[in-house]
Scaffold this motif. Sequence first.
Motif, short mmCIF file in Angstrom:
data_model
loop_
_atom_site.label_atom_id
_atom_site.label_comp_id
_atom_site.label_asym_id
_atom_site.label_seq_id
_atom_site.Cartn_x
_atom_site.Cartn_y
_atom_site.Cartn_z
N TRP A 1 -6.99 -8.17 -5.15
CA TRP A 1 -7.90 -7.16 -5.16
C TRP A 1 -6.81 -5.75 -5.53
O TRP A 1 -5.94 -5.86 -5.03
CB TRP A 1 -8.55 -6.74 -3.63
CG TRP A 1 -9.43 -7.77 -3.35
CD1 TRP A 1 -9.75 -8.86 -2.57
CD2 TRP A 1 -10.94 -7.44 -3.46
NE1 TRP A 1 -10.95 -9.46 -2.52
CE2 TRP A 1 -11.71 -8.49 -2.91
CE3 TRP A 1 -11.82 -6.26 -3.99
CZ2 TRP A 1 -13.50 -8.50 -2.87
CZ3 TRP A 1 -13.13 -6.48 -4.03
CH2 TRP A 1 -13.85 -7.41 -3.36
N HIS A 2 -7.52 -5.03 -6.23
CA HIS A 2 -7.05 -3.66 -6.48
C HIS A 2 -8.08 -2.64 -7.26
O HIS A 2 -8.91 -3.07 -7.86
CB HIS A 2 -5.76 -3.77 -7.62
CG HIS A 2 -5.20 -2.55 -7.85
ND1 HIS A 2 -4.73 -1.74 -6.95
CD2 HIS A 2 -5.14 -1.79 -9.10
CE1 HIS A 2 -4.35 -0.58 -7.40
NE2 HIS A 2 -4.50 -0.56 -8.82
N ASN A 3 -7.87 -1.57 -6.21
CA ASN A 3 -9.06 -0.42 -6.66
C ASN A 3 -10.28 -1.05 -6.88
O ASN A 3 -11.26 -0.73 -7.77
CB ASN A 3 -8.61 -0.13 -8.29
CG ASN A 3 -9.31 1.34 -8.51
OD1 ASN A 3 -9.67 2.05 -7.69
ND2 ASN A 3 -9.47 1.57 -9.86
N PHE B 1 -0.22 -7.91 -10.65
CA PHE B 1 -0.65 -6.80 -11.08
C PHE B 1 0.45 -5.89 -11.56
O PHE B 1 1.56 -6.19 -11.45
CB PHE B 1 -1.00 -5.91 -10.01
CG PHE B 1 -2.42 -6.25 -9.19
CD1 PHE B 1 -3.59 -6.24 -9.73
CD2 PHE B 1 -2.07 -7.32 -8.10
CE1 PHE B 1 -4.61 -6.76 -9.10
CE2 PHE B 1 -3.16 -7.60 -7.27
CZ PHE B 1 -4.50 -7.42 -7.75
N GLY C 1 -6.58 -3.32 -0.94
CA GLY C 1 -6.85 -3.59 -2.49
C GLY C 1 -8.59 -2.98 -2.95
O GLY C 1 -8.58 -3.30 -3.91
N SER D 1 -3.69 0.73 -3.02
CA SER D 1 -3.22 -0.69 -2.52
C SER D 1 -3.59 -1.90 -3.26
O SER D 1 -4.45 -1.81 -3.96
CB SER D 1 -3.84 -0.86 -1.09
OG SER D 1 -5.19 -0.97 -0.98
N TRP D 2 -2.76 -3.02 -3.16
CA TRP D 2 -2.90 -4.38 -3.85
C TRP D 2 -2.83 -5.41 -2.76
O TRP D 2 -2.00 -5.31 -1.97
CB TRP D 2 -1.76 -4.67 -4.87
CG TRP D 2 -1.51 -3.45 -5.83
CD1 TRP D 2 -2.13 -3.47 -7.42
CD2 TRP D 2 -1.03 -2.19 -5.79
NE1 TRP D 2 -1.72 -2.31 -7.71
CE2 TRP D 2 -1.05 -1.56 -7.07
CE3 TRP D 2 -0.57 -1.49 -4.70
CZ2 TRP D 2 -0.52 -0.26 -7.38
CZ3 TRP D 2 0.08 -0.10 -4.93
CH2 TRP D 2 -0.22 0.32 -6.16
N THR E 1 0.89 -1.15 0.04
CA THR E 1 0.08 0.18 -0.22
C THR E 1 0.74 1.12 0.04
O THR E 1 2.01 1.32 0.42
CB THR E 1 -0.98 0.02 1.20
OG1 THR E 1 -1.72 1.23 1.10
CG2 THR E 1 -0.09 0.12 2.43
N ALA F 1 1.07 -2.08 -12.60
CA ALA F 1 0.82 -0.57 -11.98
C ALA F 1 1.11 0.35 -13.04
O ALA F 1 0.84 1.49 -13.24
CB ALA F 1 1.14 -0.34 -10.73
#
Length: 374
Positions: A291-293, A335, A273, A278-279, A257, A337
């Motif tokens: 989880w993300h966004n 992920f 997430g 944060s992821w 995060t 980014a």
Amino acid sequence: MALVRIRVGETIMKTQTQDTPIKLQETLKRQRDILAFRMKKLSSKQSDFNSKTAKLKEKIMKKYDDMKRVLDEDLRITLCQLDTEAEAMERAVEDNIEKSYHLTQEIDQQLAELSAKLEKDKQQSQEKMSEMKVRIMETLKKTDPELLQMDEFKNKQLLSLTINLLLFIRSQVPVTKKLFQSYAQEVVLDPDSAHPKLIISPAGDSVTYTNTWQEVPENPSRFDTTLNVISRTFFQNVRNYWEVQVTGKTYWELGLTYPNIPRKGREDNCWLGRCPTSWCIEYFNGDYTAWHNGVPHELTHVSGRTFERIGIFSSSEGGFVCFLGADTMIPLYSFYAGTFTDSLYQAVCPGHDNQGTNDKPLLICDASKSTPIL
């Protein structure tokens, strides 16, 4: 060479009252051409990434093919050696059987002769009988099955060497384990950020949920609703790897995060997430979700599977975050980014008691040390 800066989502230019529609049109066309050129460069970059990845995969596959050929040849030689020894043993047994058979034939013949001559020449018969007894004893002595022994010491050594080879191979496979260990990062949890129902060990290397509200000072960095705690310091290196032991737990969340993750109130953004800063990967009663966004990704390929450790790798080059089952280094989810816009902190959530099934702590591990490859 002129440097053109584009800010996506912001005003491209400021119009002035004296600008004519023709000038505005020309400016917009130039900006459009710049964006078109940028898209072309990005497409070229993507093709370059794909090409480099394909070449690397081809080289690695060739090396694994070479290892397979070496192991197959070693197996062939080992089995050939065992077959050779077995054949030699078989020949020795057959030779002794043949000798014993011929001797029984002679005994039968001698018995027949002795029966005929017994009355005629008792003394001669006794001499022959004595000689025959000697030969029988010598033959029995030479053909004793106990004399035919396999080289058990050699066999044990051969098996031991094979086991050592297997252990060596397991220590090298998967090779990503050695690679990630070189990026191992120490993680110390910050008790000042922990929710009041979390107990942080004095060394900052474990977190445990308790149903009792702890007497802790209130501060702006403390999570007051979500069961989160983050690390004392942020990542200093370009590439970083850390591991958490999750053995015996039925609910947990692990991730990364930015420091500005919301920490107060019941908003979803406070959960790992659920916001763009944060992821995380979540485990609950056998199911995994990345989880993300606020977007969930169900990880059905590992549903129902348990791991002793979870590894988290990140690289500021490309904004890469990868979650792995550290027992076997199986990738769980990744992920991209693009780029990280702030410092990254490690974040963990041990989860609530989950009806008495989730009382074990989350333990921060020394990721530089190997774990067994199952």
